[in-house]
Design an enzyme around this catalytic site. Structure first.
Site, PDB file in Angstrom:
ATOM      1  N   ASN A  75       0.883  -1.172   0.000  1.00 36.10           N
ATOM      2  CA  ASN A  75       0.000   0.000   0.000  1.00 36.10           C
ATOM      3  C   ASN A  75       0.917   1.216   0.000  1.00 36.10           C
ATOM      4  OD1 ASN A  75      -1.793   2.053   0.545  1.00 36.10           O
ATOM      5  ND2 ASN A  75      -2.265   1.367   2.639  1.00 36.10           N
ATOM      6  N   TRP A  76       1.024   1.840  -1.179  1.00 35.93           N
ATOM      7  CA  TRP A  76       1.992   2.943  -1.300  1.00 35.93           C
ATOM      8  C   TRP A  76       1.523   4.215  -0.595  1.00 35.93           C
ATOM      9  CZ3 TRP A  76       3.963   2.968  -7.106  1.00 35.93           C
ATOM     10  CH2 TRP A  76       4.683   1.775  -7.344  1.00 35.93           C
TER      11      TRP A  76
ATOM     12  N   GLU B 268      -5.618  -4.551  10.600  1.00 38.62           N
ATOM     13  CA  GLU B 268      -4.547  -3.586  10.833  1.00 38.62           C
ATOM     14  C   GLU B 268      -4.846  -2.801  12.106  1.00 38.62           C
ATOM     15  OE1 GLU B 268      -2.437  -2.586   6.876  1.00 38.62           O
ATOM     16  OE2 GLU B 268      -4.132  -1.247   7.094  1.00 38.62           O
TER      17      GLU B 268
ATOM     18  N   GLY C 175       2.430   2.324  10.776  1.00 39.44           N
ATOM     19  CA  GLY C 175       3.424   3.370  10.592  1.00 39.44           C
ATOM     20  C   GLY C 175       4.115   3.796  11.883  1.00 39.44           C
TER      21      GLY C 175
ATOM     22  N   GLY D 147       2.731  -1.107   4.290  1.00 42.64           N
ATOM     23  CA  GLY D 147       2.814   0.305   3.947  1.00 42.64           C
ATOM     24  C   GLY D 147       4.257   0.697   3.673  1.00 42.64           C
ATOM     25  N   GLY D 148       4.892   1.308   4.661  1.00 46.26           N
ATOM     26  CA  GLY D 148       6.253   1.843   4.517  1.00 46.26           C
ATOM     27  C   GLY D 148       7.232   0.908   3.818  1.00 46.26           C
TER      28      GLY D 148
HETATM   29  P1  PGA Z   1       2.767   0.311   7.653  1.00 48.11           P
HETATM   30  O1  PGA Z   1       1.305   0.530   7.029  1.00 48.11           O
HETATM   31  O2  PGA Z   1       3.270  -0.991   7.104  1.00 48.11           O
HETATM   32  O3  PGA Z   1       3.568   1.475   7.185  1.00 48.11           O
HETATM   33  O4  PGA Z   1       2.595   0.262   9.137  1.00 48.11           O
HETATM   34  C1  PGA Z   1       0.429  -0.533   6.834  1.00 48.11           C
HETATM   35  C2  PGA Z   1      -0.845  -0.042   6.234  1.00 48.11           C
HETATM   36  O5  PGA Z   1      -1.327   1.035   6.641  1.00 48.11           O
HETATM   37  O6  PGA Z   1      -1.417  -0.675   5.339  1.00 48.11           O
END
Ligand code: PGA
Length: 253
Positions: free
Chosen positions: A9-10, A168, A174, A235-236
């Site tokens: 997920n960019w 999540e 994040g 995400g990251g």
């Molecule tokens: P993260 O984000 O891996 O940066 O914690 C995950 C997401 O929000 O899908």
């Protein structure tokens, strides 16, 4: 056997050129060393059509991060599920906590989005998860169940086949603070039981349920080793091909 998936997920990162370069790099890396799981990259709308051109769909699938709750018409700035589909994307993320929190997407709005996405031939990665306060009050199961009840448990058994769930916990997104593999497993096992209550045991066994929240190469193998964790929404760590590949490779261990 349900599908194992690692999805990126960019979020709101990378300009068009950077995004296309990243997609190419991920595609090449995975073509050279085939993954043991399904891989999806979910990009901002503006990247979709260009990224679609550089992906080998046998290796990497494509998704959007959102779509509109209306079919078409005078909704300035919105992007419909049909438009997403026309780019060549196969998936859309819906119900992400950032959309719920910053853009006030309610369960009713998300229910509309899910219906439109499915009606337009997209598969949905539907997110759920509790805040830190809710976890500290031991309300996580209740919250997650309400999110699923409110937006996806109305679907028919046939429609359900096009749903991937992603748990999540908001406190882990994040933040660098991952849920422990036991916490994640406990929630995913719970989610599978409520899916079974609704759609039957077989459908629940076939449902792919992902964990998301600070998942990285160093913790992916431990998370993915749990019986109910079918992969991750990343995400990251999906913004660097090497890190994303490191997580995908956790399925090889
Ligand atoms: P993260 O984000 O891996 O940066 O914690 C995950 C997401 O929000 O899908």
């Amino acid at each position: 056997m349900r599908k194992k998936i690692v999805a990126g997920n960019w979020k709101m990162n990378e300009n068009l050129q950077e995004g296309v370069a990243l997609a190419k790099e991920i595609n090449e890396t995975l073509k050279a060393d085939k993954p043991n799981c399904g891989v999806i990259i979910c990009t901002p709308f503006i990247h979709l059509a260009s990224v679609a051109q550089v992906l080998d769909r046998n290796v990497v699938e494509l998704g959007a991060e959102n779509c509109a709750d209306k079919e078409k018409g005078a909704y300035t700035g919105e992007v419909s599920a049909a438009m997403v589909k026309s780019t060549g994307a196969q998936y859309v993320i819906l119900g992400h906590s950032e959309r719920r929190q910053y853009y006030h997407e309610t369960p009713e709005i998300l229910k509309e989005k899910v219906q439109l996405a499915l009606a337009n031939g997209l598969k949905v990665i539907f997110c759920c998860g509790e805040t830190l306060d809710e976890r500290e009050a031991n309300k996580q199961n209740e919250v997650v169940k309400a999110e699923l009840d409110g937006s996806v448990f109305n679907l028919s058994a046939e429609e359900w086949k096009n749903i991937v769930l992603a748990y999540e916990p908001i406190w882990a997104i994040g933040t660098g603070k991952t849920a422990t593999s036991d916490q994640a497993e406990e929630m995913l096992a719970y989610i599978r039981t409520i899916v079974a209550d609704k759609y039957g045991k077989e459908a629940a066994e076939d449902t792919t349920i992902l964990y998301g929240g600070s998942c990285k190469p160093s913790n992916a193998a431990e998370l993915f080793a749990k019986p109910n964790i079918d992969g991750g929404l990343i995400g990251g760590a999906s913004l660097k091909a090497a890190d994303f590949k490191g997580i995908i490779d956790a399925w090889k261990k």
